[in-house]
Write an enzyme that holds these catalytic residues in place. Structure first.
Site, short mmCIF file in Angstrom:
data_model
loop_
_atom_site.label_atom_id
_atom_site.label_comp_id
_atom_site.label_asym_id
_atom_site.label_seq_id
_atom_site.Cartn_x
_atom_site.Cartn_y
_atom_site.Cartn_z
N HIS A 107 15.60 -60.24 25.95
CA HIS A 107 15.01 -59.03 25.32
C HIS A 107 16.09 -58.13 24.71
O HIS A 107 15.88 -56.93 24.60
CB HIS A 107 14.19 -58.22 26.33
CG HIS A 107 13.25 -59.03 27.16
ND1 HIS A 107 11.94 -59.26 26.82
CD2 HIS A 107 13.46 -59.68 28.34
CE1 HIS A 107 11.36 -60.01 27.75
NE2 HIS A 107 12.27 -60.29 28.68
N SER B 152 32.32 -51.17 0.67
CA SER B 152 31.24 -50.41 0.06
C SER B 152 31.79 -49.74 -1.19
O SER B 152 32.95 -49.34 -1.24
CB SER B 152 30.74 -49.36 1.05
OG SER B 152 30.15 -48.28 0.35
N LYS C 74 34.08 -48.39 4.92
CA LYS C 74 33.17 -49.43 5.39
C LYS C 74 33.68 -50.85 5.23
O LYS C 74 34.39 -51.19 4.30
CB LYS C 74 31.81 -49.32 4.68
CG LYS C 74 31.13 -48.05 5.06
CD LYS C 74 29.68 -48.16 5.40
CE LYS C 74 29.20 -49.31 6.21
NZ LYS C 74 27.80 -49.54 5.92
N GLU D 284 24.71 -61.51 6.56
CA GLU D 284 23.43 -60.98 6.05
C GLU D 284 22.82 -61.94 5.04
O GLU D 284 21.61 -62.20 5.05
CB GLU D 284 23.65 -59.60 5.42
CG GLU D 284 23.89 -58.51 6.46
CD GLU D 284 24.28 -57.18 5.83
OE1 GLU D 284 23.71 -56.17 6.24
OE2 GLU D 284 25.15 -57.15 4.94
#
Ligand code: ARG
Length: 460
Positions: free
Chosen positions: A156, A277, A283, A290
């Site tokens: 979980h 970024s 970043k 992804e």
């Protein structure tokens, strides 16, 4: 120019038809397989006395010339040719004259396309097997370094029990080994030659399908031609195998994304495979995992697409089936680069051992071990052990520490039957190694799992 099939037609076909009907813009990808199939067919026709040796030789020479033209980008693509089969046949006749017109004896585009496409899919099955072996070897390499690196095992997405990072990596090795086996079994099941099935009913010519099957690397010819020219199971299988594999990749990708976040910091993705970024200079983004996670979408879509195309088609060939190719090409292309970059990311990532071990100290991962201790060593019924352990957890929480950091005195204060050997049970690494049942997370079991995958890689 007149179509190869234009005999019965009085009018030329419209431009719109050419554009809508043609598969040439995408099936040119099959040019190698088409030439390979035609060479095998020509050799067989000559062996059977249907073509002369001279005709066969000039056909083969012509086909090789065409292959060269395509590779050197001098081949003239004309959408009016409809598909790769007719584009090559037309050019062959331009090059060698009448012998070129004899190549299509005892063959139809229906068995031709089934042969080309199957050859292509079989080649891809093999290539996926190789890429998967490489990926599995990477998991084994990482596992070997991290047999005792602690990690909070989760259910979980909540801290559950201590496991090793090696154990976690080998879970993925298991998944990708199943993927490997799926590509291998699809290869075996589909390794039969459609060539010579002709349009749907076979041919009256005295052909030798055994011979062409062997020439092309198939085990044997298929048994029923009606099925063969309308069968695209081999294509559905590779789409399914890719979809399942991409689902596995997406799960690992998700973990890589989580692990590389500030909240986890279990891994650091190498600069080579991370992106910045355009606005936030600080970043470093996990774009690669992804995209890996996202590409699963097109893999599922391509599978659903072809399943839907094939549904309800009457026997045998229907033009619907021309829509079988683009989705397969797309899935293959994206899955291959996915496997390659995933392997590279894994090999280059930094594993932040200390951070993983620190996280394993959050959430009282050894609480079950205290309950087990009370049952085994003290002889307390499990329900009562569960309750006592609950009190130990509450005490640890109160003191702002993990259950594995409670002192003997603190534990004794909860239940006087607890002896000092309890501390060994609460130690995280001991807890991991206590799980020594077959297939478990202990260092001993993980060493066996590593040996198992190494053995698999040697034999595969
Ligand atoms: N371009 C066709 C395809 O990809 C080849 C087979 C065409 N056969 C036919 N009878 N129209 O499916």
């Amino acid at each position: 120019m007149a179509k190869l099939w234009s005999g019965r037609f009085a009018k030329e076909s419209s431009k719109l038809l050419d554009e809508f009907n043609a598969s040439l813009p995408f099936d040119k990808e099959l040019y190698k397989e088409d030439i390979q199939g035609s060479i095998a067919h020509a050799k067989m026709l000559a062996k059977q006395g249907i073509l002369t040796e001279d005709e066969k030789n000039s056909i083969i020479e012509g086909l090789k010339q065409i292959e060269k033209e395509i590779e050197e980008d001098t081949f003239v693509w004309d959408i009016g040719d409809e598909d790769i089969h007719m584009a090559i046949e037309k050019r062959l006749t331009q090059l060698i004259g009448d012998a070129g017109k004899k190549l299509h004896t005892a063959r139809s585009r229906n068995d031709q396309v089934a042969t080309d496409f199957r050859l292509y899919v079989q080649k891809q099955n093999r290539e996926f097997m190789e890429l998967l072996k490489k990926l599995i070897a990477t998991f084994v390499t990482i596992a070997k370094e991290h047999k005792s690196t602690l990690l909070p095992g989760m259910t979980h997405l909540q801290h559950a029990q201590p496991i090793s990072f090696a154990y976690h990596m080998l879970a993925y090795a298991s998944m990708f080994k199943r993927d490997f086996e799926r590509f291998a079994s699809s290869f075996e099941r589909n390794n039969y030659s459609p060539l010579g099935c002709a349009a749907l009913a076979g041919t009256p010519h005295n052909i030798d399908r055994e011979y062409t099957a062997k020439e092309l690397g198939f085990n044997a010819p298929t048994i029923n031609c009606l099925d063969t020219v309308s069968d695209r199971d081999f294509a559905l299988e590779i789409l399914f195998n890719i979809a399942t594999m991409m689902m596995h990749i997406s799960r690992l990708a998700e973990e890589l994304i989580l692990w590389s976040s500030y909240e986890f910091r279990f891994i650091t993705i190498s600069d080579e495979y991370a992106t910045g970024s355009s606005i936030m200079p600080q970043k470093k983004n996990p774009d690669v995992p992804e995209l890996l996670r996202a590409k699963t979408g097109r893999a599922y879509g391509n599978l659903m697409g072809l399943l839907t195309v094939m549904k309800g088609l009457p026997l045998a060939y229907n033009k619907d089936m021309q829509e079988d190719k683009e989705g397969v090409f797309d899935s293959v292309k994206h899955a291959k680069i996915s496997l390659e970059i995933l392997d590279a990311v894994l090999r280059a990532m930094r594993v932040n051992k200390e951070q993983m071990e620190k996280a394993a100290k959050i959430g009282h991962l050894t609480a079950t071990d205290l309950a087990d201790y009370l049952v085994e060593k003290v002889g307390v019924p499990f329900r009562e052990a569960h309750f006592i352990t609950g009190k130990a957890v509450a005490l640890a929480e109160q003191m702002g520490k993990d259950i594995s950091d409670l002192t003997y005195d603190e534990l004794y204060s909860i239940d006087e039957r607890i002896a000092s050997d309890v501390l060994e049970y609460l130690n995280l690494r001991n807890s991991m190694n206590a799980r020594n049942s077959y297939g478990a997370t202990s260092e001993e079991q993980v060493a066996k799992q590593i040996a198992y995958f190494e053995d698999f890689l040697r034999k595969a």
